[in-house]
Design a protein around this motif. Structure first.
Motif, PDB file in Angstrom:
ATOM      1  N   SER A 287      -4.189 -10.713  -6.465  1.00  0.00           N
ATOM      2  CA  SER A 287      -3.366  -9.636  -5.901  1.00  0.00           C
ATOM      3  C   SER A 287      -3.117  -8.538  -6.920  1.00  0.00           C
ATOM      4  O   SER A 287      -2.988  -7.360  -6.563  1.00  0.00           O
ATOM      5  CB  SER A 287      -2.045 -10.205  -5.394  1.00  0.00           C
ATOM      6  OG  SER A 287      -1.324 -10.814  -6.451  1.00  0.00           O
ATOM      7  N   LYS A 288      -3.071  -8.898  -8.208  1.00  0.00           N
ATOM      8  CA  LYS A 288      -2.952  -7.877  -9.254  1.00  0.00           C
ATOM      9  C   LYS A 288      -4.183  -6.980  -9.296  1.00  0.00           C
ATOM     10  O   LYS A 288      -4.075  -5.756  -9.433  1.00  0.00           O
ATOM     11  CB  LYS A 288      -2.757  -8.550 -10.622  1.00  0.00           C
ATOM     12  CG  LYS A 288      -1.368  -9.077 -10.893  1.00  0.00           C
ATOM     13  CD  LYS A 288      -1.292  -9.583 -12.308  1.00  0.00           C
ATOM     14  CE  LYS A 288       0.100 -10.111 -12.628  1.00  0.00           C
ATOM     15  NZ  LYS A 288       0.175 -10.606 -14.028  1.00  0.00           N
ATOM     16  N   LEU A 289      -5.360  -7.597  -9.166  1.00  0.00           N
ATOM     17  CA  LEU A 289      -6.587  -6.796  -9.169  1.00  0.00           C
ATOM     18  C   LEU A 289      -6.641  -5.854  -7.971  1.00  0.00           C
ATOM     19  O   LEU A 289      -7.098  -4.714  -8.082  1.00  0.00           O
ATOM     20  CB  LEU A 289      -7.808  -7.718  -9.158  1.00  0.00           C
ATOM     21  CG  LEU A 289      -8.047  -8.593 -10.397  1.00  0.00           C
ATOM     22  CD1 LEU A 289      -9.286  -9.438 -10.195  1.00  0.00           C
ATOM     23  CD2 LEU A 289      -8.191  -7.733 -11.646  1.00  0.00           C
ATOM     24  N   MET A 290      -6.157  -6.319  -6.826  1.00  0.00           N
ATOM     25  CA  MET A 290      -6.244  -5.514  -5.613  1.00  0.00           C
ATOM     26  C   MET A 290      -5.263  -4.358  -5.603  1.00  0.00           C
ATOM     27  O   MET A 290      -5.347  -3.484  -4.732  1.00  0.00           O
ATOM     28  CB  MET A 290      -6.035  -6.401  -4.385  1.00  0.00           C
ATOM     29  CG  MET A 290      -7.095  -7.464  -4.205  1.00  0.00           C
ATOM     30  SD  MET A 290      -6.967  -8.336  -2.649  1.00  0.00           S
ATOM     31  CE  MET A 290      -7.372  -7.040  -1.501  1.00  0.00           C
ATOM     32  N   GLU A 291      -4.324  -4.347  -6.540  1.00  0.00           N
ATOM     33  CA  GLU A 291      -3.449  -3.180  -6.655  1.00  0.00           C
ATOM     34  C   GLU A 291      -4.196  -1.968  -7.190  1.00  0.00           C
ATOM     35  O   GLU A 291      -3.808  -0.827  -6.918  1.00  0.00           O
ATOM     36  CB  GLU A 291      -2.268  -3.518  -7.566  1.00  0.00           C
ATOM     37  CG  GLU A 291      -1.316  -4.551  -6.978  1.00  0.00           C
ATOM     38  CD  GLU A 291      -0.193  -4.900  -7.936  1.00  0.00           C
ATOM     39  OE1 GLU A 291      -0.189  -4.326  -9.050  1.00  0.00           O
ATOM     40  OE2 GLU A 291       0.671  -5.717  -7.582  1.00  0.00           O
ATOM     41  N   LYS A 292      -5.258  -2.202  -7.939  1.00  0.00           N
ATOM     42  CA  LYS A 292      -6.065  -1.114  -8.488  1.00  0.00           C
ATOM     43  C   LYS A 292      -7.423  -1.018  -7.810  1.00  0.00           C
ATOM     44  O   LYS A 292      -7.891   0.077  -7.482  1.00  0.00           O
ATOM     45  CB  LYS A 292      -6.248  -1.319  -9.993  1.00  0.00           C
ATOM     46  CG  LYS A 292      -4.979  -1.146 -10.801  1.00  0.00           C
ATOM     47  CD  LYS A 292      -4.530   0.315 -10.810  1.00  0.00           C
ATOM     48  CE  LYS A 292      -3.338   0.522 -11.713  1.00  0.00           C
ATOM     49  NZ  LYS A 292      -2.901   1.940 -11.751  1.00  0.00           N
ATOM     50  N   TYR A 293      -8.090  -2.158  -7.629  1.00  0.00           N
ATOM     51  CA  TYR A 293      -9.428  -2.180  -7.032  1.00  0.00           C
ATOM     52  C   TYR A 293      -9.280  -2.434  -5.533  1.00  0.00           C
ATOM     53  O   TYR A 293      -8.918  -3.531  -5.102  1.00  0.00           O
ATOM     54  CB  TYR A 293     -10.290  -3.252  -7.690  1.00  0.00           C
ATOM     55  CG  TYR A 293     -10.595  -2.958  -9.140  1.00  0.00           C
ATOM     56  CD1 TYR A 293     -11.719  -2.224  -9.497  1.00  0.00           C
ATOM     57  CD2 TYR A 293      -9.743  -3.402 -10.147  1.00  0.00           C
ATOM     58  CE1 TYR A 293     -11.992  -1.943 -10.829  1.00  0.00           C
ATOM     59  CE2 TYR A 293     -10.017  -3.132 -11.481  1.00  0.00           C
ATOM     60  CZ  TYR A 293     -11.132  -2.400 -11.812  1.00  0.00           C
ATOM     61  OH  TYR A 293     -11.402  -2.118 -13.127  1.00  0.00           O
ATOM     62  N   VAL A 294      -9.595  -1.405  -4.757  1.00  0.00           N
ATOM     63  CA  VAL A 294      -9.348  -1.448  -3.322  1.00  0.00           C
ATOM     64  C   VAL A 294     -10.429  -2.270  -2.634  1.00  0.00           C
ATOM     65  O   VAL A 294     -11.585  -2.291  -3.050  1.00  0.00           O
ATOM     66  CB  VAL A 294      -9.311  -0.018  -2.744  1.00  0.00           C
ATOM     67  CG1 VAL A 294      -8.918  -0.033  -1.275  1.00  0.00           C
ATOM     68  CG2 VAL A 294      -8.343   0.839  -3.548  1.00  0.00           C
ATOM     69  N   ALA A 295     -10.032  -2.957  -1.576  1.00  0.00           N
ATOM     70  CA  ALA A 295     -10.960  -3.670  -0.707  1.00  0.00           C
ATOM     71  C   ALA A 295     -10.602  -3.340   0.737  1.00  0.00           C
ATOM     72  O   ALA A 295      -9.448  -3.021   1.054  1.00  0.00           O
ATOM     73  CB  ALA A 295     -10.896  -5.177  -0.940  1.00  0.00           C
ATOM     74  N   HIS A 296     -11.601  -3.398   1.607  1.00  0.00           N
ATOM     75  CA  HIS A 296     -11.414  -3.063   3.015  1.00  0.00           C
ATOM     76  C   HIS A 296     -11.823  -4.248   3.886  1.00  0.00           C
ATOM     77  O   HIS A 296     -12.723  -5.024   3.520  1.00  0.00           O
ATOM     78  CB  HIS A 296     -12.231  -1.831   3.403  1.00  0.00           C
ATOM     79  CG  HIS A 296     -11.732  -0.562   2.784  1.00  0.00           C
ATOM     80  ND1 HIS A 296     -12.040  -0.191   1.494  1.00  0.00           N
ATOM     81  CD2 HIS A 296     -10.937   0.426   3.269  1.00  0.00           C
ATOM     82  CE1 HIS A 296     -11.463   0.958   1.205  1.00  0.00           C
ATOM     83  NE2 HIS A 296     -10.790   1.354   2.264  1.00  0.00           N
ATOM     84  N   THR A 297     -11.167  -4.360   5.022  1.00  0.00           N
ATOM     85  CA  THR A 297     -11.485  -5.404   5.991  1.00  0.00           C
ATOM     86  C   THR A 297     -11.506  -4.802   7.384  1.00  0.00           C
ATOM     87  O   THR A 297     -10.876  -3.761   7.632  1.00  0.00           O
ATOM     88  CB  THR A 297     -10.454  -6.541   5.940  1.00  0.00           C
ATOM     89  OG1 THR A 297     -10.809  -7.565   6.879  1.00  0.00           O
ATOM     90  CG2 THR A 297      -9.059  -6.031   6.278  1.00  0.00           C
TER      91      THR A 297
END
Length: 405
Positions: A287-297
């Motif tokens: 979740s820390k990574l996803m604060e900067k590196y965006v992902a889409h679903t």
């Protein structure tokens, strides 16, 4: 005469109100004395599966999305050069590189722990729907409501494995994170790897079998478009010698990050405790990574694409896919989309040999399948799952169901 009747009616209503308040107070004290409910307990609703026509909840509200769209429209109209911050400018966030390595190490340890514990604890899956049950015997809760299911809505159980407890969500591997999205014609030429692994690769983990472009010069945004002043193929890079495009028929094994960790002990309790820590660490650090590196679903199916934009492959078969020409309805993803928790019914007494009954389903709790598996092996469950477990609710016996209001 009428005034006297009104006074008598109001007096009776007051008596009834006082008696009902005393009765409720006495019941609450009785429940507390017998331990039916713990003091200050807060029960949360059990997670429900989305219907076929329902869309996943959005991370941002529609007003925030409209505000961002207006800002992007203004950027396109004005010819200005905007300096982007990492990782939007193609550079890595140096502080998150160790976090990416932690996530990948936690995933490898989690897979090893789940495979070891699954050899001792039975895992069941329904042949017709996606229902999963951990432990023996499987439950009798009639929730199988899919085309081809039985009229009684009972599940058709078969032995499951690690892939049912910890499903793998794949994503297209991007050689250039800031480059163009994967087109429909390239769907068989681009490799697909687990989304959590792709997130770690984009965050700074280098893999020989999955090369990625590491920029030394940042990109800029001019009129809403990304401009890369760095050469497309720098001199220090080879012209695609180490890049292998292959499809599902020639998929390489993720050897060095999928290899099992050999334990020097056979204590199932210790293995479950390490697995529980790895599960929490992978989700927390991820979740820390996803604060900067965006992902889409996709809002209607389980498709995930790690990166600043979604791909253009037209393979969506969800609700109203004909209106979108098979394209996905992309929205911001969360850690639950990349590492989905499969919720199973929680059993308080692991030694019981009687299955869970359908008539008592309102009294049972739920847990993620990985947490339930490790809990059965003796690991301690975190307090954040207390509201889902419903440990403070007394499950009545079968002959007491009719007496419960």
């Amino acid at each position: 005469m009428f005034r006297i009747r009104v006074q008598s009616i109001s007096y009776l209503l007051e008596l009834v109100t006082q008696n009902s308040v005393q009765t409720l107070t006495g019941c609450a004290a009785l429940k507390h004395s017998y331990g039916w409910y713990s003091a200050g307990a807060s029960l949360t609703e059990l997670p429900q599966k989305l219907k076929r026509t329902e869309r996943k909840p959005l991370v941002k509200t529609f007003n925030e999305l409209k505000r961002e769209a207006r800002l992007k429209r203004k950027e396109r109209d004005s010819v200005n050069e905007i300096s982007l911050h990492p990782p939007d400018n193609g550079l890595l966030v140096k502080g998150l590189i160790p976090v990416a390595h932690k996530v990948l190490a936690a995933r490898s340890e989690l897979l090893s722990c789940v495979s070891r514990v699954a050899n001792s604890i039975a895992i069941y899956s329904c042949r017709l729907c996606e229902e999963v049950h951990v432990g023996h015997p499987p439950h009798k809760i009639r929730t199988c409501d899919v085309p081809g299911s039985l009229t009684s809505k009972e599940h058709t159980w078969t032995r499951g494995g690690v892939e049912h407890v910890l499903p793998v969500i794949e994503s297209f591997h991007l050689y250039d994170r800031i480059g163009r999205a994967v087109s429909h014609n390239e769907r068989l030429e681009v490799d697909r790897i687990p989304a959590i692994v792709e997130l770690c690769v984009q965050a700074g983990v280098d893999m020989l079998e999955h090369p990625t472009r590491r920029r030394t010069c940042p990109v800029y945004s001019v009129s809403g478009r990304i401009v890369d002043f760095e050469k497309k193929f720098p001199k220090e890079e080879s012209l695609g010698e180490d890049i292998h495009a292959y499809g599902f028929w020639e998929r390489k094994s993720l050897a060095h990050h999928n290899k099992s960790i050999e334990f020097n002990f056979d204590d199932l309790h210790a293995i479950a405790a390490r697995g529980m820590e790895a599960w929490e660490a992978m989700r927390y650090e991820g979740s820390k990574l996803m604060e900067k590196y965006v992902a889409h679903t996709c809002g209607y199916c389980s498709e995930v694409q790690v990166g600043p934009k979604g791909h253009r492959v037209r393979n969506c078969q969800a609700f109203k896919h004909q209106m979108r020409d098979g394209q996905h309805a992309w929205q911001a993803a969360t850690i639950d989309d990349i590492v989905p928790p499969v919720y199973v019914w929680h059993v308080k007494d692991f030694k019981r040999e009687e299955p869970l009954e359908h008539s008592l389903s309102r009294y049972y709790g739920k847990l993620p399948a990985v947490v339930e598996l490790f809990a059965r092996a003796g690991a301690r469950v975190d307090e954040k799952y207390t509201s889902l477990m419903r440990e403070d609710v007394a499950v009545p016996e079968l002959d007491e169901v009719k007496l419960v209001v």
